[in-house]
Design an enzyme around this catalytic site. Structure first.
Site, PDB file in Angstrom:
ATOM      1  N   LYS A   9       0.826  -1.205   0.000  1.00  8.56           N
ATOM      2  CA  LYS A   9       0.000   0.000   0.000  1.00  8.56           C
ATOM      3  C   LYS A   9       0.873   1.273   0.000  1.00  8.56           C
ATOM      4  O   LYS A   9       2.091   1.189   0.231  1.00  8.56           O
ATOM      5  CB  LYS A   9      -0.923  -0.034   1.231  1.00  8.56           C
ATOM      6  N   ASN A 112      -1.870  -0.063   7.044  1.00  7.38           N
ATOM      7  CA  ASN A 112      -1.388  -1.369   7.499  1.00  7.38           C
ATOM      8  C   ASN A 112      -0.546  -2.104   6.462  1.00  7.38           C
ATOM      9  O   ASN A 112      -0.502  -3.330   6.429  1.00  7.38           O
ATOM     10  CB  ASN A 112      -2.554  -2.215   8.019  1.00  7.38           C
TER      11      ASN A 112
HETATM   12  N1  UDP Z   1      -9.679  -0.490   7.311  1.00  8.63           N
HETATM   13  C1  UDP Z   1      -9.753   0.684   8.062  1.00  8.63           C
HETATM   14  N2  UDP Z   1     -10.502   0.681   9.230  1.00  8.63           N
HETATM   15  C2  UDP Z   1     -11.177  -0.414   9.648  1.00  8.63           C
HETATM   16  C3  UDP Z   1     -11.109  -1.595   8.894  1.00  8.63           C
HETATM   17  C4  UDP Z   1     -10.348  -1.606   7.730  1.00  8.63           C
HETATM   18  O1  UDP Z   1      -9.149   1.680   7.695  1.00  8.63           O
HETATM   19  O2  UDP Z   1     -11.840  -0.339  10.703  1.00  8.63           O
HETATM   20  C5  UDP Z   1      -8.876  -0.505   6.067  1.00  8.63           C
HETATM   21  C6  UDP Z   1      -7.543  -1.234   6.229  1.00  8.63           C
HETATM   22  O3  UDP Z   1      -6.586  -0.578   5.415  1.00  8.63           O
HETATM   23  C7  UDP Z   1      -7.889  -2.612   5.698  1.00  8.63           C
HETATM   24  C8  UDP Z   1      -8.853  -2.286   4.570  1.00  8.63           C
HETATM   25  O4  UDP Z   1      -9.606  -1.190   5.062  1.00  8.63           O
HETATM   26  O5  UDP Z   1      -6.744  -3.318   5.299  1.00  8.63           O
HETATM   27  C9  UDP Z   1      -9.789  -3.400   4.166  1.00  8.63           C
HETATM   28  O6  UDP Z   1     -10.462  -3.857   5.319  1.00  8.63           O
HETATM   29  P1  UDP Z   1     -10.642  -5.425   5.594  1.00  8.63           P
HETATM   30  O7  UDP Z   1     -11.619  -5.573   6.709  1.00  8.63           O
HETATM   31  O8  UDP Z   1     -10.926  -6.131   4.310  1.00  8.63           O
HETATM   32  O9  UDP Z   1      -9.191  -5.829   6.171  1.00  8.63           O
HETATM   33  P2  UDP Z   1      -8.034  -6.741   5.516  1.00  8.63           P
HETATM   34  O10 UDP Z   1      -8.702  -7.801   4.687  1.00  8.63           O
HETATM   35  O11 UDP Z   1      -7.153  -5.832   4.713  1.00  8.63           O
HETATM   36  O12 UDP Z   1      -7.322  -7.312   6.710  1.00  8.63           O
END
Ligand code: UDP
Ligand code: MG
Length: 142
Positions: A9, A112
């Site tokens: 990212k 992240n």
């Molecule tokens: N994200 C965020 N706040 C939240 C949850 C997710 O900013 O409360 C962002 C974070 O960058 C995350 C992305 O949105 O990686 C996609 O969320 P997801 O729940 O799919 O998490 P991932 O699959 O990336 O672990």
């Protein structure tokens, strides 16, 4: 063997962590089949994360993902999707296990460092979002 899509990212590229993160991925046994550098627009980032459209963090997530260079990477390994999710750790680095990429590098739940597909079906969709089959190393000849 199966495939997953990673995206380094904009926080990863901006902090000059591409090399370190790819080294962790390769050390964990993943083979890199394709990669490139992209600058996502608000529109493409919004499409990529359309599943989260109704979530409160969607607007800021789209802004973040289009704020700098991103590096999509096609990875291959046995059970690639779950193996990669294990390597990166929980979405929130504060909840990620020791030794995971997010625990070691991420600054916040949003920033992240890395994306990983969450199912084989979504991996195929997400790979084709960024790459044609010709760009995947086994299939491409230049
Ligand atoms: N994200 C965020 N706040 C939240 C949850 C997710 O900013 O409360 C962002 C974070 O960058 C995350 C992305 O949105 O990686 C996609 O969320 P997801 O729940 O799919 O998490 P991932 O699959 O990336 O672990
Ligand atoms: Mg997800």
């Amino acid at each position: 063997m199966s495939r997953t899509l990673a995206i380094l990212k904009p926080d990863c590229t901006g902090r000059k962590l591409i090399g370190q993160v790819l080294a962790r991925i390769e050390s964990a046994g993943f083979k890199i089949l394709a990669t490139k550098m992209v600058r996502m627009t608000g529109e493409t980032a919004g499409q990529f994360y359309a599943v989260h459209r109704e979530r409160p963090f969607y607007g800021e997530l789209v802004e973040f993902m289009s704020s700098g260079t991103a590096v999509p990477v096609v990875l291959e390994k046995e059970n690639a999707v779950s193996a990669f999710r294990n390597l990166i750790g929980a979405t929130d680095p504060a909840e990620a296990d020791a030794g995971t990429i997010r625990r070691d590098f991420a600054e916040s739940k949003q920033n992240n460092i890395v994306h990983g597909s969450d199912s084989d079906e979504n991996a195929a969709i997400e790979i084709s979002f960024f790459f044609s089959e010709k760009e995947i190393v086994e299939n491409g000849r230049v």
